[in-house]
Design a protein around this motif. Structure first.
Motif, PDB file in Angstrom:
ATOM      1  N   THR A  10       0.341  -1.401   0.154  1.00  0.00           N
ATOM      2  CA  THR A  10      -0.160  -0.170   0.585  1.00  0.00           C
ATOM      3  C   THR A  10       0.854   1.492   0.083  1.00  0.00           C
ATOM      4  N   SER A  11       0.160   2.203  -0.554  1.00  0.00           N
ATOM      5  CA  SER A  11       1.257   3.563  -0.738  1.00  0.00           C
ATOM      6  C   SER A  11       0.853   4.519   0.343  1.00  0.00           C
ATOM      7  N   PHE A  12       1.782   4.855   1.002  1.00  0.00           N
ATOM      8  CA  PHE A  12       1.813   5.472   2.826  1.00  0.00           C
ATOM      9  C   PHE A  12       2.495   7.064   2.283  1.00  0.00           C
ATOM     10  N   SER A  13       2.193   7.856   3.056  1.00  0.00           N
ATOM     11  CA  SER A  13       2.852   9.874   2.736  1.00  0.00           C
ATOM     12  C   SER A  13       3.195  10.075   4.231  1.00  0.00           C
ATOM     13  N   PHE A  14       3.813  10.629   3.726  1.00  0.00           N
ATOM     14  CA  PHE A  14       4.687  11.361   5.453  1.00  0.00           C
ATOM     15  C   PHE A  14       4.314  13.057   5.040  1.00  0.00           C
ATOM     16  N   ILE A  15       3.652  14.154   5.976  1.00  0.00           N
ATOM     17  CA  ILE A  15       2.370  15.273   4.746  1.00  0.00           C
ATOM     18  C   ILE A  15       3.177  15.843   6.107  1.00  0.00           C
ATOM     19  N   VAL A  16       3.750  17.378   5.897  1.00  0.00           N
ATOM     20  CA  VAL A  16       4.367  18.131   6.861  1.00  0.00           C
ATOM     21  C   VAL A  16       3.471  19.064   6.401  1.00  0.00           C
ATOM     22  N   ALA A  17       2.183  19.368   7.217  1.00  0.00           N
ATOM     23  CA  ALA A  17       1.829  20.972   7.232  1.00  0.00           C
ATOM     24  C   ALA A  17       1.845  22.081   7.435  1.00  0.00           C
ATOM     25  N   ASN A  18       1.864  23.437   7.296  1.00  0.00           N
ATOM     26  CA  ASN A  18       2.023  24.319   7.866  1.00  0.00           C
ATOM     27  C   ASN A  18       0.951  24.652   8.834  1.00  0.00           C
ATOM     28  N   GLY A  19       1.114  25.106   9.188  1.00  0.00           N
ATOM     29  CA  GLY A  19      -0.631  25.645  10.217  1.00  0.00           C
ATOM     30  C   GLY A  19      -0.440  27.158   9.817  1.00  0.00           C
ATOM     31  N   ASP A  49      -4.351  23.316   6.604  1.00  0.00           N
ATOM     32  CA  ASP A  49      -4.052  22.032   6.133  1.00  0.00           C
ATOM     33  C   ASP A  49      -4.291  22.192   4.907  1.00  0.00           C
ATOM     34  N   SER A  50      -4.298  22.056   3.236  1.00  0.00           N
ATOM     35  CA  SER A  50      -4.824  21.767   2.408  1.00  0.00           C
ATOM     36  C   SER A  50      -4.160  20.613   1.599  1.00  0.00           C
ATOM     37  N   THR A  51      -3.883  19.393   2.358  1.00  0.00           N
ATOM     38  CA  THR A  51      -3.594  18.343   2.119  1.00  0.00           C
ATOM     39  C   THR A  51      -5.302  18.023   1.479  1.00  0.00           C
ATOM     40  N   GLY A  52      -4.933  16.992   0.340  1.00  0.00           N
ATOM     41  CA  GLY A  52      -6.967  17.142  -0.075  1.00  0.00           C
ATOM     42  C   GLY A  52      -7.568  17.265  -0.857  1.00  0.00           C
ATOM     43  N   ALA A  53      -7.535  19.256  -0.281  1.00  0.00           N
ATOM     44  CA  ALA A  53      -7.984  20.020  -0.687  1.00  0.00           C
ATOM     45  C   ALA A  53      -8.846  19.741  -2.189  1.00  0.00           C
ATOM     46  N   GLY A  54      -7.662  19.812  -2.798  1.00  0.00           N
ATOM     47  CA  GLY A  54      -8.084  19.294  -4.652  1.00  0.00           C
ATOM     48  C   GLY A  54      -8.651  18.444  -4.764  1.00  0.00           C
ATOM     49  N   MET A  92     -16.490  25.057  -2.663  1.00  0.00           N
ATOM     50  CA  MET A  92     -16.789  25.883  -1.162  1.00  0.00           C
ATOM     51  C   MET A  92     -16.476  24.629  -0.548  1.00  0.00           C
ATOM     52  N   THR A  93     -16.394  23.395  -1.168  1.00  0.00           N
ATOM     53  CA  THR A  93     -16.297  21.749  -0.925  1.00  0.00           C
ATOM     54  C   THR A  93     -14.059  22.251  -0.029  1.00  0.00           C
ATOM     55  N   ALA A  94     -13.728  22.017  -1.006  1.00  0.00           N
ATOM     56  CA  ALA A  94     -12.249  22.483  -0.769  1.00  0.00           C
ATOM     57  C   ALA A  94     -11.922  23.507   0.083  1.00  0.00           C
ATOM     58  N   SER A  95     -12.353  24.582   0.516  1.00  0.00           N
ATOM     59  CA  SER A  95     -12.558  25.875   1.086  1.00  0.00           C
ATOM     60  C   SER A  95     -13.019  24.843   2.400  1.00  0.00           C
ATOM     61  N   ILE A  96     -13.847  24.145   3.064  1.00  0.00           N
ATOM     62  CA  ILE A  96     -14.403  23.805   3.996  1.00  0.00           C
ATOM     63  C   ILE A  96     -13.362  22.967   4.780  1.00  0.00           C
ATOM     64  N   SER A  97     -12.446  22.016   3.538  1.00  0.00           N
ATOM     65  CA  SER A  97     -11.900  20.874   3.882  1.00  0.00           C
ATOM     66  C   SER A  97     -10.106  21.281   4.065  1.00  0.00           C
ATOM     67  N   ALA A  98      -9.640  22.987   4.397  1.00  0.00           N
ATOM     68  CA  ALA A  98      -8.347  23.489   4.231  1.00  0.00           C
ATOM     69  C   ALA A  98      -8.802  23.272   5.839  1.00  0.00           C
ATOM     70  N   ALA A  99      -9.802  23.938   6.155  1.00  0.00           N
ATOM     71  CA  ALA A  99      -9.298  24.136   7.843  1.00  0.00           C
ATOM     72  C   ALA A  99      -9.420  23.479   8.579  1.00  0.00           C
ATOM     73  N   LYS A 100      -9.702  21.801   8.801  1.00  0.00           N
ATOM     74  CA  LYS A 100      -9.185  20.708   8.861  1.00  0.00           C
ATOM     75  C   LYS A 100      -7.842  19.793   8.706  1.00  0.00           C
ATOM     76  N   MET A 101      -7.535  19.318  10.345  1.00  0.00           N
ATOM     77  CA  MET A 101      -5.948  18.813   9.616  1.00  0.00           C
ATOM     78  C   MET A 101      -6.798  16.930   8.653  1.00  0.00           C
ATOM     79  N   GLY A 102      -5.379  16.698   8.372  1.00  0.00           N
ATOM     80  CA  GLY A 102      -6.026  15.440   7.136  1.00  0.00           C
ATOM     81  C   GLY A 102      -6.269  15.660   6.447  1.00  0.00           C
ATOM     82  N   SER A 103      -6.653  14.855   4.833  1.00  0.00           N
ATOM     83  CA  SER A 103      -7.268  15.076   4.045  1.00  0.00           C
ATOM     84  C   SER A 103      -8.611  13.885   3.530  1.00  0.00           C
ATOM     85  N   GLN A 104      -8.788  12.662   3.916  1.00  0.00           N
ATOM     86  CA  GLN A 104      -9.874  12.186   4.340  1.00  0.00           C
ATOM     87  C   GLN A 104     -10.584  12.657   4.839  1.00  0.00           C
TER      88      GLN A 104
END
Length: 306
Positions: A91-100, A239-244, A270-282
């Motif tokens: 399974t693919s995995f990722s380490f992600i650093v989010a700049n708050g 955290d913009s991870t997964g917003a796109g 709008m969906t991406a905008s809301i998601s970016a206000a939370k940590m994590g993608s899914q």
């Protein structure tokens, strides 16, 4: 409404650092977020969470990360009957650093092995196929089996595999990075220059509709050959991870519900905008009602989604 999301699935480990990362420094992190991620997976979870018949076509290994992914993706209402059959794959995995401070992120991805995979097809044609360029052979196989189905490509980076999928897509919704890599120059600021770029993208698969997402600057697209600049919705981004990815999932959902191109883009924005206000993608995928309420607060009503 059946939506097949073809591409990458991964397990994300995300940590927040509220400053710029510099070399030769130690950063002590006290918390982190773990959840499934990657473009096709996040898109599938949006559609499943919002009540569509959502299917993920990706390679997921028989390992610990794969087990967690499968359980959490199923909890979003995503069907896994058509996962790619690639024996022995990890399974693919990722380490992600989010700049708050800025809401930006840096991703270190360990992809699955490029083992030849067997593709399985449903008996009935989907309503929409959403692809991310990570599984071009599977995407092309689906488009050949179901030539009349609308295909959307999440064009994040301009590499050979993404171009292969873009060439068979009816909707190319790309990032700024894809455009600049494809054209070999910075995205123009003037209207005439942007129109030229959008026409150039449209030539990848003549007759397709195109849009370019620009993060906090919104997005641009053509309507009746006229440039439209859609501003971004305000976001308290951490955290913009997964917003796109989530944007494209919402876009595909809207398309399956018969929305116009402009409404699909509005819903995704709008969906991406809301998601970016939370940590994590899914984990950051909002409920459909939350998105519709936020749109209505901005005086925008999209008919037929309640």
């Amino acid at each position: 409404m059946s939506i097949f999301c073809v591409g990458q699935a991964a397990y994300d480990i995300t940590a927040r650092v509220d400053e710029d990362i510099v070399p030769d420094q130690k950063y002590r992190l006290t918390t982190h977020t773990e959840c499934p991620g990657a473009p096709a997976l996040n898109g599938a979870c949006v559609c499943g969470k919002w009540g569509a018949s959502s299917y993920l076509v990706a390679r997921i290994g028989e390992d610990a990360c794969g087990t967690i992914i499968k359980n959490q993706v199923r909890s979003c209402g995503v069907n896994l009957d058509y996962l790619l059959d690639a024996p022995g794959v990890s399974t693919s995995f990722s380490f992600i650093v989010a700049n708050g401070k800025t809401g930006t992120r840096t991703i270190f991805n360990f992809p699955s092995q490029s083992i030849e995979a067997n593709v399985r097809f449903p008996e009935e044609a989907p309503d929409v196929i959403l692809c991310d360029g990570h599984e071009p052979e599977a995407t092309i196989a689906f488009t050949k089996r179901f030539p009349q189905v609308a295909v959307v490509v999440d064009a994040g980076t301009c590499c050979e595999s993404t171009m292969q999928t873009a060439c068979v897509s009816d909707y190319i919704v790309s990032s700024r990075a894809f455009v600049e890599q494809y054209t070999g120059k910075s995205l123009p600021q003037d209207d005439e220059g942007i129109v030229e770029v959008l026409h150039a993208l449209g030539e990848i698969n003549p007759g397709c509709k195109v849009a370019v997402t620009l993060g906090p600057e919104g997005l641009v697209y053509l309507e009746d050959n006229e440039l439209v600049r859609m501003p971004a919705f305000p976001a308290n981004a951490v955290d913009s991870t997964g917003a796109g990815d989530i944007f494209h999932g919402a876009f595909a959902y809207g398309l399956s519900r018969g929305l116009s191109f402009a409404d699909c883009l509005t819903l995704g924005s709008m969906t991406a905008s809301i998601s970016a206000a939370k940590m994590g993608s899914q984990r950051s995928i909002p409920e459909l009602d939350e998105v519709l309420d936020a749109l209505e607060a901005h005086g925008i009503a999209i008919a037929g989604l309640r």
